[in-house]
Write a protein that holds these residues in place. Sequence first.
Motif, PDB file in Angstrom:
ATOM      1  N   GLN A 179       0.822  -1.202   0.000  1.00 34.97           N
ATOM      2  CA  GLN A 179       0.000   0.000   0.000  1.00 34.97           C
ATOM      3  C   GLN A 179       0.861   1.260   0.000  1.00 34.97           C
ATOM      4  N   VAL A 180       0.364   2.296  -0.638  1.00 35.55           N
ATOM      5  CA  VAL A 180       1.138   3.519  -0.818  1.00 35.55           C
ATOM      6  C   VAL A 180       1.376   4.252   0.495  1.00 35.55           C
ATOM      7  N   GLU A 181       0.323   4.470   1.266  1.00 34.45           N
ATOM      8  CA  GLU A 181       0.465   5.214   2.523  1.00 34.45           C
ATOM      9  C   GLU A 181       1.083   4.329   3.614  1.00 34.45           C
ATOM     10  N   ARG A 252       8.633  -1.298   7.254  1.00 34.89           N
ATOM     11  CA  ARG A 252       7.919  -0.069   6.928  1.00 34.89           C
ATOM     12  C   ARG A 252       7.639   0.712   8.218  1.00 34.89           C
ATOM     13  N   PRO A 253       7.944   2.005   8.232  1.00 36.65           N
ATOM     14  CA  PRO A 253       7.575   2.830   9.389  1.00 36.65           C
ATOM     15  C   PRO A 253       6.054   2.863   9.524  1.00 36.65           C
ATOM     16  N   LEU A 254       5.592   3.110  10.747  1.00 40.25           N
ATOM     17  CA  LEU A 254       4.159   3.226  10.996  1.00 40.25           C
ATOM     18  C   LEU A 254       3.785   4.696  11.143  1.00 40.25           C
TER      19      LEU A 254
END
Length: 295
Positions: A179-181, A252-254
Amino acid sequence: MAIKIEMLRCFSIVAQTGTLAEAAQRLGRTQSAVSMTLKQLEDHLGNRLFESDRKNRLTRLGEQVFELAQTELRQFDETVRAIETSAKAPQGVIRIVSVPSVASLVFPVIVKEFTRRHPGIDIELRDTDSQQVVDALTGGYADIGIASPKHVLNGVKAQPLLSDPFGLICSVDHPLAKQVEEPTMGQVLAAGFVRNDLCLSIGSEQFQTASAQAKLSARNTLSLISMIRSGNWVTILPQTVARIAPSDLVFRPLADLQDHRHVSLLLREKTPFFAQAQDMCEVILDTDWSLIGTR
């Protein structure tokens, strides 16, 4: 009568095996000798340690004694091992204990550089969780530790080593990886989240409250990584772990989690080979963490 270490070892092995016969075989003693040792221990304590003569079920006292005996035996065996190691390495030995995620990255680099400077020094490496790193240092079984201690340690010098952001670890094919975001904590916790021990270091009350409902947890890093690789589960770990994880996993950062794991370099001040240990610490501190384990 004083309780001797071999009495505790005898009791512990009987408790582990559940039979006198197997315990006697492991100890290299006769069943009657093992039975007599147990009776001496029970007589000294004034209470039974086993529910019956079958030795397959501990009393409440037996459970307490077993837990304490295990701790004492580990400490005793570590002490003996340290003494023997020192005797075999008259020029010195440096014992380093680290959390696994950092150990996998730093051990190969620091050992190569340190042995170049001190070719006659023996090095003993071990990886374990932060609490056991602390226990090894305070108990005198390690000279240098790499961990995230919760408190100041008496007789141990601490220096900041790295600050590591927490984030999502998942397979490259997982929807949250594509996912992009940036994913949110809610999305991660709803996507087959597996809780691990490092999650306890996250200060977010929101995360701790929500993650406490997780139905699945894994303490072993290898098992955890294997589950994540299947694509059916996800977890939250420090970014450094991604450097040692298989290439089919991503970090991935949250979007709503800013917590970092803070790792310290710990030096026991009364270590036998202090000058050499201090030099090893300099090697570790001089290491460029941004280049280690990158791919």
